[in-house]
Design an enzyme around this catalytic site. Sequence first.
Site, PDB file in Angstrom:
ATOM      1  N   LYS A  54     -50.128  31.270-111.700  1.00 36.34           N
ATOM      2  CA  LYS A  54     -49.018  30.589-110.997  1.00 36.34           C
ATOM      3  C   LYS A  54     -49.288  30.703-109.256  1.00 36.34           C
ATOM      4  O   LYS A  54     -49.252  29.895-108.501  1.00 36.34           O
ATOM      5  CB  LYS A  54     -47.581  31.185-110.991  1.00 36.34           C
ATOM      6  CG  LYS A  54     -47.359  30.987-112.491  1.00 36.34           C
ATOM      7  CD  LYS A  54     -45.803  31.134-112.782  1.00 36.34           C
ATOM      8  CE  LYS A  54     -45.662  32.797-112.620  1.00 36.34           C
ATOM      9  NZ  LYS A  54     -46.201  33.603-113.922  1.00 36.34           N
ATOM     10  N   ARG A  73     -36.726  33.516-114.081  1.00 40.60           N
ATOM     11  CA  ARG A  73     -37.213  34.124-115.173  1.00 40.60           C
ATOM     12  C   ARG A  73     -36.429  34.329-116.655  1.00 40.60           C
ATOM     13  O   ARG A  73     -36.645  34.991-117.456  1.00 40.60           O
ATOM     14  CB  ARG A  73     -37.886  35.621-114.823  1.00 40.60           C
ATOM     15  CG  ARG A  73     -39.250  35.640-114.384  1.00 40.60           C
ATOM     16  CD  ARG A  73     -39.736  36.860-114.047  1.00 40.60           C
ATOM     17  NE  ARG A  73     -41.167  37.251-114.183  1.00 40.60           N
ATOM     18  CZ  ARG A  73     -41.818  37.167-113.063  1.00 40.60           C
ATOM     19  NH1 ARG A  73     -41.314  36.612-111.917  1.00 40.60           N
ATOM     20  NH2 ARG A  73     -42.929  37.756-113.210  1.00 40.60           N
ATOM     21  N   ARG A 112     -57.202  41.271-113.693  1.00 42.33           N
ATOM     22  CA  ARG A 112     -56.937  40.932-112.356  1.00 42.33           C
ATOM     23  C   ARG A 112     -57.006  41.824-111.217  1.00 42.33           C
ATOM     24  O   ARG A 112     -56.629  43.061-111.541  1.00 42.33           O
ATOM     25  CB  ARG A 112     -55.482  40.373-112.473  1.00 42.33           C
ATOM     26  CG  ARG A 112     -54.931  39.937-111.301  1.00 42.33           C
ATOM     27  CD  ARG A 112     -53.757  39.092-110.976  1.00 42.33           C
ATOM     28  NE  ARG A 112     -52.455  39.835-111.886  1.00 42.33           N
ATOM     29  CZ  ARG A 112     -51.378  38.900-111.918  1.00 42.33           C
ATOM     30  NH1 ARG A 112     -51.311  37.684-111.587  1.00 42.33           N
ATOM     31  NH2 ARG A 112     -50.258  39.714-112.403  1.00 42.33           N
ATOM     32  N   ARG A 121     -52.764  45.907-109.588  1.00 38.30           N
ATOM     33  CA  ARG A 121     -51.545  46.225-109.312  1.00 38.30           C
ATOM     34  C   ARG A 121     -50.945  47.152-110.470  1.00 38.30           C
ATOM     35  O   ARG A 121     -51.531  47.342-111.503  1.00 38.30           O
ATOM     36  CB  ARG A 121     -50.743  45.043-109.566  1.00 38.30           C
ATOM     37  CG  ARG A 121     -50.884  44.296-108.180  1.00 38.30           C
ATOM     38  CD  ARG A 121     -50.134  42.966-108.008  1.00 38.30           C
ATOM     39  NE  ARG A 121     -49.376  42.760-109.065  1.00 38.30           N
ATOM     40  CZ  ARG A 121     -48.976  41.432-109.386  1.00 38.30           C
ATOM     41  NH1 ARG A 121     -49.050  40.309-108.721  1.00 38.30           N
ATOM     42  NH2 ARG A 121     -48.075  41.320-110.706  1.00 38.30           N
ATOM     43  N   ARG A 132     -44.695  43.093-120.236  1.00 40.41           N
ATOM     44  CA  ARG A 132     -44.427  42.038-119.480  1.00 40.41           C
ATOM     45  C   ARG A 132     -44.369  40.776-120.327  1.00 40.41           C
ATOM     46  O   ARG A 132     -43.637  39.720-120.247  1.00 40.41           O
ATOM     47  CB  ARG A 132     -45.286  41.915-118.325  1.00 40.41           C
ATOM     48  CG  ARG A 132     -44.683  42.978-117.243  1.00 40.41           C
ATOM     49  CD  ARG A 132     -45.917  43.096-116.402  1.00 40.41           C
ATOM     50  NE  ARG A 132     -46.266  41.883-115.385  1.00 40.41           N
ATOM     51  CZ  ARG A 132     -47.494  41.770-114.913  1.00 40.41           C
ATOM     52  NH1 ARG A 132     -48.464  42.612-115.068  1.00 40.41           N
ATOM     53  NH2 ARG A 132     -47.459  40.773-114.330  1.00 40.41           N
TER      54      ARG A 132
HETATM   55  P1  ADP Z   1     -46.475  38.191-112.482  1.00 40.08           P
HETATM   56  O1  ADP Z   1     -46.180  36.681-112.200  1.00 40.08           O
HETATM   57  O2  ADP Z   1     -47.828  38.507-112.620  1.00 40.08           O
HETATM   58  O3  ADP Z   1     -45.500  38.909-113.713  1.00 40.08           O
HETATM   59  P2  ADP Z   1     -44.929  38.974-110.309  1.00 40.08           P
HETATM   60  O4  ADP Z   1     -45.647  39.267-108.979  1.00 40.08           O
HETATM   61  O5  ADP Z   1     -44.362  37.544-110.224  1.00 40.08           O
HETATM   62  O6  ADP Z   1     -46.027  39.035-111.185  1.00 40.08           O
HETATM   63  O7  ADP Z   1     -43.853  39.894-110.562  1.00 40.08           O
HETATM   64  C1  ADP Z   1     -44.145  41.459-110.642  1.00 40.08           C
HETATM   65  C2  ADP Z   1     -42.768  42.173-110.878  1.00 40.08           C
HETATM   66  O8  ADP Z   1     -41.566  41.831-110.130  1.00 40.08           O
HETATM   67  C3  ADP Z   1     -42.232  41.565-112.251  1.00 40.08           C
HETATM   68  O9  ADP Z   1     -42.889  42.373-113.196  1.00 40.08           O
HETATM   69  C4  ADP Z   1     -40.656  41.936-112.233  1.00 40.08           C
HETATM   70  O10 ADP Z   1     -40.656  43.352-112.415  1.00 40.08           O
HETATM   71  C5  ADP Z   1     -40.319  41.646-110.703  1.00 40.08           C
HETATM   72  N1  ADP Z   1     -39.614  40.069-110.606  1.00 40.08           N
HETATM   73  C6  ADP Z   1     -40.476  39.059-110.092  1.00 40.08           C
HETATM   74  N2  ADP Z   1     -39.771  38.035-110.096  1.00 40.08           N
HETATM   75  C7  ADP Z   1     -38.581  38.607-110.688  1.00 40.08           C
HETATM   76  C8  ADP Z   1     -37.288  37.601-111.173  1.00 40.08           C
HETATM   77  N3  ADP Z   1     -37.396  36.465-110.897  1.00 40.08           N
HETATM   78  N4  ADP Z   1     -36.590  38.450-111.559  1.00 40.08           N
HETATM   79  C9  ADP Z   1     -36.458  39.537-111.958  1.00 40.08           C
HETATM   80  N5  ADP Z   1     -37.443  40.418-111.606  1.00 40.08           N
HETATM   81  C10 ADP Z   1     -38.754  39.790-110.934  1.00 40.08           C
END
Ligand code: ADP
Length: 256
Positions: free
Chosen positions: A55, A130, A168, A201, A212
Amino acid sequence: MQRESRKVSRRRFLKEATGAVGAASALTILKPRWVRGAEKEIGVVVLLGPPGAGKSEQSRRLTARHSIPIISTGDLLRDQVRRGTQLGLQADTYMKAGQLVPDSLMNPILEDRLSQPDCARGFILDGYPRTLAQAESLDVLLKRQGLPPHIILLEVPTERLFKLLTGRRVCPRCNRSYNIYFQPPQKENLCDADGTTLVQRPDDKEEVIRRRLDTYQKETQPAIEYYARQGRLVRVNGNQPPEKVAAELEVKIASP
Ligand code: ADP
């Protein structure tokens, strides 16, 4: 078939939006620029897909092409953590555990960002919604702003995702991401753009990744089904080189 129903659902979205606001702002909402077709504006693009589906990479390509900002909820949260804000401290615990940050923390951060002037013409949303509840909140928010979104799902087979995630590495300086298996940097462990040492990360560790992916299945799948039921979901094959994914995405966004 799908194209027709998407068109209808986007029209319905706009119609509901205009009914939901006062007369003055309804006038501006009635004729957003991309509907008039004078410029090739894409408005809002919501990028959905499992963690590791690419993404962020596709967001970067879209922003370069269409000059609209990327709103990554992961980055917004990490920024709060870095700045040591109260919200950031609370969110950090969930993020480290690979769990979703509760809406009570997430939604105000997102709403605040989307109200900035640079988002008025559209934006790319990466990492939100999400959950089904977030999908519904987003609909309310975008209707208020009169911005019918393109809902894109990047599809990648589960077996490939694990390697994509464990491999990654990201540049802590410019946020560019790499993959040691599929997309390595030119010099081992150094960012191509600025030479900074790449990092993994904390939420890309193996046991966290399993959680996840599990969370995605349980929490995000219902949001995807919500869009699919309404004929608003556009599926893009994420299991191909990034430039091919980008090309498919452009074609699908360009069609009404
Ligand atoms: P990835 O897409 O690889 O999971 P992100 O950088 O989008 O990683 O997200 C990292 C973390 O941030 C997630 O594992 C979650 O804990 C939190 N997060 C991100 N977006 C949301 C969301 N829309 N709602 C709740 N938690 C979120």
